[in-house]
Design an enzyme around this catalytic site. Structure first.
Site, PDB file in Angstrom:
ATOM      1  N   ASN A 114     -14.230 150.235  78.289  1.00 14.76           N
ATOM      2  CA  ASN A 114     -15.159 150.790  78.839  1.00 14.76           C
ATOM      3  C   ASN A 114     -15.905 151.908  77.851  1.00 14.76           C
ATOM      4  O   ASN A 114     -15.199 152.886  78.127  1.00 14.76           O
ATOM      5  CB  ASN A 114     -15.380 151.555  80.374  1.00 14.76           C
ATOM      6  CG  ASN A 114     -16.866 151.970  80.222  1.00 14.76           C
ATOM      7  OD1 ASN A 114     -17.510 152.082  79.479  1.00 14.76           O
ATOM      8  ND2 ASN A 114     -16.711 151.854  82.048  1.00 14.76           N
ATOM      9  N   GLY A 138     -20.510 149.025  77.249  1.00 10.96           N
ATOM     10  CA  GLY A 138     -20.979 149.831  76.635  1.00 10.96           C
ATOM     11  C   GLY A 138     -21.204 151.229  77.678  1.00 10.96           C
ATOM     12  O   GLY A 138     -21.093 150.583  78.919  1.00 10.96           O
ATOM     13  N   HIS A 170     -10.652 131.211  71.478  1.00  9.97           N
ATOM     14  CA  HIS A 170     -11.186 129.543  71.146  1.00  9.97           C
ATOM     15  C   HIS A 170     -10.092 128.487  71.345  1.00  9.97           C
ATOM     16  O   HIS A 170     -10.648 127.206  71.649  1.00  9.97           O
ATOM     17  CB  HIS A 170     -12.852 129.713  69.848  1.00  9.97           C
ATOM     18  CG  HIS A 170     -13.796 130.380  70.566  1.00  9.97           C
ATOM     19  ND1 HIS A 170     -14.998 129.251  70.580  1.00  9.97           N
ATOM     20  CD2 HIS A 170     -14.171 131.171  70.660  1.00  9.97           C
ATOM     21  CE1 HIS A 170     -15.518 129.925  70.919  1.00  9.97           C
ATOM     22  NE2 HIS A 170     -14.955 131.504  70.758  1.00  9.97           N
ATOM     23  N   ASP A 174     -13.865 128.164  75.498  1.00 11.08           N
ATOM     24  CA  ASP A 174     -15.046 127.951  73.850  1.00 11.08           C
ATOM     25  C   ASP A 174     -15.645 128.447  74.722  1.00 11.08           C
ATOM     26  O   ASP A 174     -15.561 129.747  76.049  1.00 11.08           O
ATOM     27  CB  ASP A 174     -14.652 126.954  73.797  1.00 11.08           C
ATOM     28  CG  ASP A 174     -15.473 125.867  74.944  1.00 11.08           C
ATOM     29  OD1 ASP A 174     -16.007 126.408  76.165  1.00 11.08           O
ATOM     30  OD2 ASP A 174     -15.095 124.794  75.300  1.00 11.08           O
TER      31      ASP A 174
END
Length: 197
Positions: A114, A138, A170, A174
């Protein structure tokens, strides 16, 4: 603050923070999309039952990512207490070297950072191996957005929003699975009562 007052938590307890709620939302999203709570182990993918979250605490040269165990199955206050303990160790309140404290060198199944407290709007987190996902949050801020209320004369409204960025390995997760996870996370953040069930 209303949650803290309902639970009769005061400043000395530390209370439940937004970061604690976000951790519970991440764990709840893992329950909804278990394929994201996994890791790549060279020749196979391991999916975990327990959601163990490495939460980044500290600042500057004193950044650590202790693991908070079994976030999905534990209560919000227990998770909050573990995060507060980890933070107090990094801040030096507990004494000793944080690297010698149990849990500080362990790798969980997911990492959360964070950066909102530093005014950072968004960032792309780096995934800790062997984890498959990392989430960055954010700053929480008021933003002007289109008004979805058809009966209102105002075309815009002010909403409290946060940017959440998910990085995925990935080989394991995915884009489709990552999008499902983010959708589940968003649902839990927007409906926090789901975190108490």
């Amino acid at each position: 603050s209303s949650l803290n007052s309902t639970m009769k938590l005061d400043e000395t307890d530390g209370g439940i923070t937004v970061n604690d709620l976000m951790m519970k939302a991440a764990a709840a999203a893992m329950k909804t999309v278990p394929a994201a709570n996994a890791s790549w182990l060279d020749s196979f993918v391991r999916v975990y039952d327990s959601v163990d979250i490495n939460v980044v605490v500290g600042n500057g040269s004193s950044l650590y990512a202790p693991v908070i165990r079994d976030v999905g199955r534990r209560g919000l206050k227990a998770v909050s207490d573990d995060v507060a303990t980890a933070t107090s160790v990094v801040d030096g309140e507990e004494g000793g070297d944080p690297t010698t404290v149990p849990g500080f060198g362990d790798v969980g199944t997911f990492t959360m950072v964070n950066l909102g407290m530093f005014g950072v709007k968004s960032c792309a987190p780096i995934i800790r191996e062997p984890q498959a996902c990392a989430l960055a949050l954010g700053a929480i801020e008021n933003r002007i957005v289109p008004n979805d209320d058809a009966e209102s004369e105002e075309i815009y409204k002010e909403s409290v929003m946060v940017t959440a960025t998910l990085s995925c390995d990935h080989r394991v997760v995915d884009g489709a699975v990552g999008a499902q996870w983010l959708s589940a996370f968003k649902n839990h953040v927007e409906n926090p009562v789901t975190l108490l069930l």
